[in-house]
Design an enzyme around this catalytic site. Sequence first.
Site, mmCIF file in Angstrom:
data_model
loop_
_atom_site.group_PDB
_atom_site.id
_atom_site.type_symbol
_atom_site.label_atom_id
_atom_site.label_comp_id
_atom_site.label_asym_id
_atom_site.label_seq_id
_atom_site.Cartn_x
_atom_site.Cartn_y
_atom_site.Cartn_z
ATOM 1 C CG ASP A 1 31.624 26.498 6.273
ATOM 2 O OD1 ASP A 1 32.316 26.939 7.214
ATOM 3 O OD2 ASP A 1 30.432 26.178 6.402
ATOM 4 C CB ILE B 1 34.926 24.886 11.114
ATOM 5 C CG1 ILE B 1 36.445 25.008 11.268
ATOM 6 C CG2 ILE B 1 34.392 23.711 11.952
ATOM 7 C CD1 ILE B 1 36.930 25.276 12.689
HETATM 8 C C1 IPD Z 1 25.829 25.019 9.581
HETATM 9 C C2 IPD Z 1 25.771 23.527 9.378
HETATM 10 C C3 IPD Z 1 24.455 22.965 9.855
HETATM 11 C C4 IPD Z 1 23.286 23.637 9.184
HETATM 12 C C5 IPD Z 1 23.359 25.143 9.363
HETATM 13 C C6 IPD Z 1 24.694 25.667 8.841
HETATM 14 P P1 IPD Z 1 28.173 26.234 10.059
HETATM 15 O O1 IPD Z 1 27.052 25.548 9.086
HETATM 16 O O2 IPD Z 1 25.964 23.193 8.021
HETATM 17 O O3 IPD Z 1 24.338 21.593 9.580
HETATM 18 O O4 IPD Z 1 22.096 23.155 9.750
HETATM 19 O O5 IPD Z 1 22.311 25.731 8.642
HETATM 20 O O6 IPD Z 1 24.769 27.060 9.021
HETATM 21 O O7 IPD Z 1 27.501 27.436 10.652
HETATM 22 O O8 IPD Z 1 28.503 25.229 11.091
HETATM 23 O O9 IPD Z 1 29.274 26.565 9.134
#
Ligand code: IPD
Length: 280
Positions: free
Chosen positions: A102, A104
């Site tokens: 991931d 970011i």
């Molecule tokens: C998100 C973050 C967030 C969580 C979301 C994720 P992203 O990732 O981890 O805390 O609540 O479900 O999708 O989209 O910022 O890589």
Amino acid sequence: MTESGAPDPGALNAGALNAGALRDLAREIGLEAAALAARMRRDGIEVAATKSSATDVVTEADRAVEDLIRERLRAARPDDGFLGEESGGPGERGSGVTWIVDPIDGTVNFLYGIPAYAVSIAAEVDGRVQAGVVVDIATGEVWSAVRGQGSFRGERPLRIRDSGPLGHWLVRTGFGYAADLRAVQAVAVTRMLPQVRDIRRIGSCALDLCAIAAGESDAYVEEGVHDWDHAAAGLIAEEAGAAWEVLRGASGADLLLVAPADRFAEFRALVLDCGFAAAG
Ligand code: IPD
């Protein structure tokens, strides 16, 4: 390492592959990636596109950082697979190692300048994560783990907190990007709130799980997270004494639970009781 200190049977056979070297590579690339993200944020960022819903945003930085990580990994280990949030596969390839990335995690925080967003890089070997690194972009802090060798914040070994009664737990959660999923999550969180100390929603699943490893919270539950959100930090939490499980959530997406290994059954029962999981 197991509770008794004996080698973890799931740890990599030392002769087969050096997971420490995978962690070192992830750390080196993660730091470079975090520096790029921080630089792009200073220069100014805006939404480049939306994904699953209008609130699920991607910035140019997400793409540029993932490209950098992919290129660096390909140069260092051309036979490995890759799974990234922004660009997908090609998944598993010849070497048996797949990098789960991931670029970011916490993109919305990144967009708004809330300092809780991180680069997450995990090395999965034959289907099991063996090394993971999370770099907090705003602070430059590095969280890391190698299976069977513990987890670390910088050089400092991590251990989960000694959690008291469930009613005293600080539980972290998150909300997905789809409105119908959020409606279900809101009801489940409403049921949980009176039964625990409090709830935290920070906005970065990876940093949430690192915080559990550091004893800064007791547990985590969220439906709708993806492998790239928790692959690295899940190992960091696990190596610090937590356990995790992915169930089917009430909306049909993956539901991630993380809690102290010796108290996991209690938390799982609470999560089910509050309606986070699919019935049956
Ligand atoms: C998100 C973050 C967030 C969580 C979301 C994720 P992203 O990732 O981890 O805390 O609540 O479900 O999708 O989209 O910022 O890589």
